[in-house]
Scaffold this active site. Structure first.
Site, mmCIF file in Angstrom:
data_model
loop_
_atom_site.group_PDB
_atom_site.id
_atom_site.type_symbol
_atom_site.label_atom_id
_atom_site.label_comp_id
_atom_site.label_asym_id
_atom_site.label_seq_id
_atom_site.Cartn_x
_atom_site.Cartn_y
_atom_site.Cartn_z
ATOM 1 N N CYS A 119 -9.731 10.170 -5.492
ATOM 2 C CA CYS A 119 -10.027 11.603 -5.437
ATOM 3 C C CYS A 119 -10.689 11.996 -4.123
ATOM 4 O O CYS A 119 -10.270 12.933 -3.461
ATOM 5 C CB CYS A 119 -10.928 11.974 -6.617
ATOM 6 S SG CYS A 119 -11.511 13.681 -6.553
ATOM 7 N N CYS A 124 -7.931 14.557 -4.599
ATOM 8 C CA CYS A 124 -8.402 15.929 -4.833
ATOM 9 C C CYS A 124 -9.033 16.585 -3.606
ATOM 10 O O CYS A 124 -8.725 17.734 -3.280
ATOM 11 C CB CYS A 124 -9.435 15.957 -5.967
ATOM 12 S SG CYS A 124 -9.126 14.820 -7.314
ATOM 13 N N LYS A 127 -6.630 17.015 -0.523
ATOM 14 C CA LYS A 127 -5.556 17.887 -1.012
ATOM 15 C C LYS A 127 -6.008 19.337 -1.072
ATOM 16 O O LYS A 127 -5.325 20.236 -0.588
ATOM 17 C CB LYS A 127 -5.104 17.379 -2.384
ATOM 18 C CG LYS A 127 -4.069 18.220 -3.118
ATOM 19 C CD LYS A 127 -4.666 19.268 -4.046
ATOM 20 C CE LYS A 127 -5.560 18.713 -5.125
ATOM 21 N NZ LYS A 127 -4.900 17.981 -6.188
ATOM 22 N N LYS A 128 -7.187 19.572 -1.647
ATOM 23 C CA LYS A 128 -7.668 20.949 -1.789
ATOM 24 C C LYS A 128 -7.984 21.560 -0.417
ATOM 25 O O LYS A 128 -7.717 22.745 -0.180
ATOM 26 C CB LYS A 128 -8.912 20.969 -2.679
ATOM 27 C CG LYS A 128 -9.504 22.367 -2.932
ATOM 28 C CD LYS A 128 -8.611 23.222 -3.807
ATOM 29 C CE LYS A 128 -9.183 24.632 -4.021
ATOM 30 N NZ LYS A 128 -10.417 24.640 -4.819
ATOM 31 N N GLY A 257 10.307 13.162 -5.537
ATOM 32 C CA GLY A 257 9.567 13.235 -6.786
ATOM 33 C C GLY A 257 9.205 14.658 -7.133
ATOM 34 O O GLY A 257 9.135 15.536 -6.265
ATOM 35 N N ALA A 258 8.953 14.895 -8.422
ATOM 36 C CA ALA A 258 8.606 16.240 -8.893
ATOM 37 C C ALA A 258 7.259 16.252 -9.576
ATOM 38 O O ALA A 258 6.976 17.102 -10.404
ATOM 39 C CB ALA A 258 9.680 16.742 -9.845
ATOM 40 N N SER A 259 6.411 15.275 -9.218
ATOM 41 C CA SER A 259 5.070 15.204 -9.776
ATOM 42 C C SER A 259 4.187 16.278 -9.158
ATOM 43 O O SER A 259 4.571 16.947 -8.193
ATOM 44 C CB SER A 259 4.460 13.832 -9.482
ATOM 45 O OG SER A 259 4.306 13.669 -8.067
ATOM 46 N N LEU A 263 4.626 18.291 -5.473
ATOM 47 C CA LEU A 263 4.649 19.750 -5.326
ATOM 48 C C LEU A 263 3.442 20.243 -4.539
ATOM 49 O O LEU A 263 3.557 21.187 -3.737
ATOM 50 C CB LEU A 263 4.700 20.417 -6.693
ATOM 51 C CG LEU A 263 5.936 20.120 -7.557
ATOM 52 C CD1 LEU A 263 5.979 21.056 -8.757
ATOM 53 C CD2 LEU A 263 7.224 20.248 -6.754
ATOM 54 N N ASP A 394 -8.250 6.513 -14.736
ATOM 55 C CA ASP A 394 -6.794 6.658 -14.704
ATOM 56 C C ASP A 394 -6.046 5.488 -15.329
ATOM 57 O O ASP A 394 -4.862 5.611 -15.639
ATOM 58 C CB ASP A 394 -6.319 6.813 -13.260
ATOM 59 C CG ASP A 394 -6.782 8.122 -12.634
ATOM 60 O OD1 ASP A 394 -7.398 8.927 -13.349
ATOM 61 O OD2 ASP A 394 -6.529 8.324 -11.433
ATOM 62 N N GLU A 537 -9.374 38.908 -15.857
ATOM 63 C CA GLU A 537 -9.417 40.056 -16.768
ATOM 64 C C GLU A 537 -8.039 40.350 -17.344
ATOM 65 O O GLU A 537 -7.893 40.688 -18.530
ATOM 66 C CB GLU A 537 -9.927 41.266 -15.987
ATOM 67 C CG GLU A 537 -9.396 42.597 -16.440
ATOM 68 C CD GLU A 537 -9.685 43.708 -15.447
ATOM 69 O OE1 GLU A 537 -10.266 44.709 -15.880
ATOM 70 O OE2 GLU A 537 -9.316 43.584 -14.255
#
Length: 552
Positions: A119, A124, A127-128, A257-259, A263, A394, A537
């Protein structure tokens, strides 16, 4: 069974008039109220099955003879990712002597990293940050519509971004080492392998071997990307383990891949202005709500990302070396005999991940592992079939592969082992977000799974298209955002699935995740006053649109 040890073991049966009181007391102490309930040398072992297993793996003899006091450590955690660090620090805070062993095996491209796990280093966090880089590019385009004037050509510098992101990650690596030291956790950068039930071998990067023993172990080894097993994959392709510290801009990129990894990476690379293609074998985001997954994919396609659907690669060849070079990819249709070829600068494989459990000696100590994927089956207390060996994160069979889940499980495990707690990790209704260009947040059941469990006739599915206010002035993505609530009619329209596609999906989903933990119903959401004007909202106001009622 115990006679040759010459030790007296209490086994309590409840035939007295106070039996119920004893049961409740032991339940509070141990989390077990069935009998027999075995304690040895003040240590709770459990019932008959766990006692027999302890006899088989040798830990019973250690308990009976008091040899557990001679172990080097009370707890050794194998893996220095988010879950392992959380567990080790909590155990140390409860007064135990703890070691963490962490070693990153370099990728085929030679990429490695510091303490903190996937991560922090190659997941994470980077990536973020790179997703945010792409969002800033979109914001620059929107800015002109809001009155900002700038004439110079705006372009992106890969090296500046990569250096900034990795500098931040480096500070996190250092922070984790300091935190372990402050908690008196012994951190060793070495690869661990079991030799005996309570003994491991640790090999550092220079090949030096050291041996350690412990009363208990926690497996927190995480996963690594899976390769394809085709010619050229390890020689010429990269994975997400390599991308975030890639020393050059990847150029024209094919993602296989389509994980969610594929994406997300494809999304932010396209957001940086690169030519991006994603090769998909079957469906997008397997395991997620397919309606939402297809909407996220459609948005990506409308914004210039190409999809090669129903193809699988069979060969990768190098046409020209360089940074980046040129690669030729040959692929085959999954439906016909058609063969296609394409040229790219970079090929990134993101077809799934395998648990890092095959080379740590689990077979030597009898820990059961799923041979297909390396996952470790555990009970509801994260305990493997070997009583003194636990697993989190994991590598768990059938559990979420998410950092916050591993952290929560690690903390709660340490508290149960050493703090007298009975609280277990709750793996139900875990909120998560996929950081595609149009972010997708979810909590609870996908629509397909809800129908399978409850039947179409017992569900009320509320849904609505959304147009965020911030998208209106630049006239962007009108009615492409989407929200869906899946409610169980058999349970007072309780919300069992929440799905949201739009900006700030993580922030929106988190609050609804709390509500679902509390058992929120559709009526309660209808009675909640929203914050105006926000996307969250709008989710509260989708009461007028229900597929199953036929309203629109």
């Amino acid at each position: 069974m115990f006679g040759h040890y010459n030790v007296f073991v209490f086994i309590l049966f409840f035939f007295s008039e106070n039996g119920t009181d004893y049961q409740e007391m032991l339940l509070e102490m141990t989390g077990q109220k069935t009998v027999p309930n075995v304690f040895i040398n003040k240590t709770h072992l459990g019932g008959c099955d766990r006692t027999l297993q302890a006899h088989k793996d040798g830990s019973l003899q250690h308990l009976l003879s008091g040899e557990n006091e001679a172990y080097d450590y009370d707890l050794i955690v194998i893996g220095g990712g988010s879950g392992g660090l959380a567990c080790s620090k909590e155990a140390a805070a409860l007064g135990k002597k703890v070691m963490v062993l962490d070693y990153v095996v370099p990728t085929p491209k030679g990429t490695t990293w510091g303490l903190g796990g996937t991560c922090v280093n190659v997941g994470c966090i980077p990536k973020k940050l790179m997703h945010q880089t792409a969002l800033l590019g979109t914001a620059l385009q929107d800015a002109r519509k809001f009155g900002w004037e700038f004439d110079e050509t705006v372009k992106h510098n890969w090296d500046t971004m990569k250096t900034a992101v990795n500098s931040y990650i480096g500070s996190l690596n250092w922070g984790y080492r300091v935190a372990l030291r402050d908690k008196n956790v012994n951190y060793v950068n070495a690869y661990a392998e079991f030799l005996e039930p309570h003994k491991i071998k640790a090999v550092n990067k220079r090949g030096k071997e050291t041996f350690y023993t412990a009363d208990k172990f926690v497996l927190a080894t995480g996963e690594r990307p899976r390769y394809l097993g085709i010619p050229g994959d390890k020689e010429y392709c990269i994975t997400s383990d390599d991308l975030f510290s890639l020393p050059y801009c990847p150029g024209k990129t094919l993602l296989i891949g389509a994980s969610y990894v594929s994406l997300e990476c494809g999304g932010f690379l396209a957001g940086l202005g690169l030519d991006v293609t994603i090769m998909v074998r079957s469906i997008l985001l397997r395991g997620f709500d397919q309606d939402m997954a297809n909407r996220a994919g459609a948005h990506m396609e409308e914004h210039g990302i190409k999809f090669l659907r129903k193809y699988v690669p069979i060969k990768v060849e190098e046409l020209e070396a360089g940074t980046p070079g040129r690669l030729k990819v040959t692929a085959k249709s999954t439906e016909t005999d058609e063969i296609i070829e394409g040229e790219y600068n970079t090929v990134l494989i993101a077809v799934g991940r395998d648990a890092c459990t095959d080379k740590i000696g689990l077979d030597k100590v009898g820990v059961k592992v799923n041979p297909k994927n390396g996952k470790v089956p555990v009970n509801d207390e994260e305990q493997t079939n070997v009583p003194h060996i636990f697993a989190i994160g994991d590598i768990l069979e059938g559990k979420w592969e998410l950092t916050p889940v591993a952290i929560q499980a690690g903390k709660l495990l340490a508290r149960r082992l050493y703090g007298g707690s009975n609280v277990k990790c709750d793996y139900i209704n875990v909120p998560t977000t996929v950081f595609t260009p149009l972010e997708y947040g979810s909590c609870g059941l996908p629509e397909e799974k809800a129908i399978e469990l409850y039947g179409t006739e017992n569900l009320e599915i509320f849904h609505s298209l959304l147009w965020p206010l911030e998208f209106t002035v630049p006239s962007r993505d009108n009615n492409q955002c989407y929200a869906k609530l899946i409610c169980n009619k058999l349970d007072n329209d309780r919300v069992i699935g929440f799905h949201y596609l739009g900006p700030n999906a993580g922030e929106v989903t988190q609050g609804f995740g709390v509500a679902m933990k509390c058992g929120v119903t559709k009526e309660q959401l209808d009675g909640t006053i929203g914050i105006h004007p926000t996307c969250a909202e709008l989710v509260l106001y989708i009461c007028w649109s229900s597929r199953r009622s036929g309203l629109d």
